[in-house]
Design an enzyme around this catalytic site. Sequence first.
Site, PDB file in Angstrom:
ATOM      1  N   GLY A  74       4.284   3.831   0.021  1.00 20.99           N
ATOM      2  CA  GLY A  74       4.610   3.869   1.440  1.00 20.99           C
ATOM      3  C   GLY A  74       5.851   3.050   1.731  1.00 20.99           C
ATOM      4  O   GLY A  74       6.358   2.314   0.880  1.00 20.99           O
ATOM      5  N   GLY A 122       0.917   4.879  -2.004  1.00 20.32           N
ATOM      6  CA  GLY A 122       0.783   6.043  -1.150  1.00 20.32           C
ATOM      7  C   GLY A 122       1.044   7.358  -1.872  1.00 20.32           C
ATOM      8  O   GLY A 122       0.502   8.399  -1.483  1.00 20.32           O
ATOM      9  N   GLU A 145      -0.984  -2.944  -5.629  1.00 19.43           N
ATOM     10  CA  GLU A 145      -1.055  -3.591  -4.314  1.00 19.43           C
ATOM     11  C   GLU A 145      -1.459  -5.065  -4.345  1.00 19.43           C
ATOM     12  O   GLU A 145      -1.053  -5.829  -3.464  1.00 19.43           O
ATOM     13  CB  GLU A 145      -2.019  -2.819  -3.401  1.00 19.43           C
ATOM     14  CG  GLU A 145      -1.510  -1.453  -2.974  1.00 19.43           C
ATOM     15  CD  GLU A 145      -1.714  -0.357  -4.025  1.00 19.43           C
ATOM     16  OE1 GLU A 145      -1.277   0.781  -3.794  1.00 19.43           O
ATOM     17  OE2 GLU A 145      -2.313  -0.650  -5.090  1.00 19.43           O
ATOM     18  N   ASP A 153      -5.451   0.893  -1.930  1.00 15.30           N
ATOM     19  CA  ASP A 153      -5.987   1.615  -0.777  1.00 15.30           C
ATOM     20  C   ASP A 153      -5.787   3.119  -0.977  1.00 15.30           C
ATOM     21  O   ASP A 153      -5.866   3.595  -2.087  1.00 15.30           O
ATOM     22  CB  ASP A 153      -5.350   1.100   0.522  1.00 15.30           C
ATOM     23  CG  ASP A 153      -3.865   1.403   0.637  1.00 15.30           C
ATOM     24  OD1 ASP A 153      -3.166   1.444  -0.404  1.00 15.30           O
ATOM     25  OD2 ASP A 153      -3.381   1.607   1.769  1.00 15.30           O
TER      26      ASP A 153
END
Length: 363
Positions: A74, A122, A145, A153
Amino acid sequence: MSAVAAVAGAEPDLIARREGAAGIIRLNRPKAINAVTLEMFRDIDTALDRFEADPAVGVIVLEGAGERGLCAGGDIRALYESSKIRGDLGKILWREEYILNARIAKFAKPYVAFMDGIVMGGGVGLSAHGRHRVVTERTRLAMPEVGLGFFPDVGGTWLLSHSPGEIGTYFGLTGQTMNGPDAIHARFADAVVPSDKLAALRDVLTKIRPGTGSAEIKILIDGFSTGETAGPVAAMQPKIDAWFAQDRMQDIVAALRHDGSEQAASTLKTLNEKSPRGMVVALKLLRLARKSSSLEQCLVREYRAALEVFASDDFREGIRAAVIDKDRDPKWSPAGIEDVTPAMVAPYFAEIGADELVFDQSK
């Protein structure tokens, strides 16, 4: 302005079009290794609406522009800037992204992801929940992450908790990179196809008969596959299972110290670079994911925790050290896993009332 509504003379950040029987979704920010913005997530969702309704589209193909990778994750720089001013980009972006992840996982038409080159964060959410996940000899897949004061996530806790043994715990806590065959071993991918055959496979997919089932798509992909199913990390499985079977970070660290091997020392060094709070939260999320019955349950839990992360100093510090100042020397708070208290961890797992993640059952 929508990412698809490009500035005159410039290509949009997301290209979505039908080529033959294939609905092509191309992430198109090659200079940023196709890092995904909020607008791009929205445009992917719109494209899926269109392709789902179009009877001429028999398969979805996700690809990344350029030579470096499908997607580096992301747009964390934008999240950093919003977090600094206590903005709401995290709440909005992660809500829409996670709902999209769940949609991809249950998409009615075959969804093929070309996971060539770098696939992180992402990018994993857009690809590893798909029905057909193609990696290559160039694939470098990771959920890094915890090095940003965050946790895996985009449904990463669901994926990692379904890896064999403790392989998922290892990859989730260390952020280490999988090659193509190890991505298959970890159940993040399905077939290794040489990168120089991707164009031919893509061409075949554009020529399928609409209505072709997933079983037939798999046969087509397997026709290009090398058949590899395990890489170097798979060979470490017995040791990884022994080290990472513990349910507390302190006990994982103790197991690595007790082992004393070069591999254990290297793994310990990697863990020592990560956010202590991030690792403790990630481990708890991974253990809860093992008992979960659906991807959606994990995404709801991840969303609660993500909003807490967004407000944390560790998140901003991790991005500062990795992306802004690039000094690779984050000052975590607290500095050691032994200082992470239950009271610090509890807010990451609290229900959040009106802000809870709700899935659109019509999609």
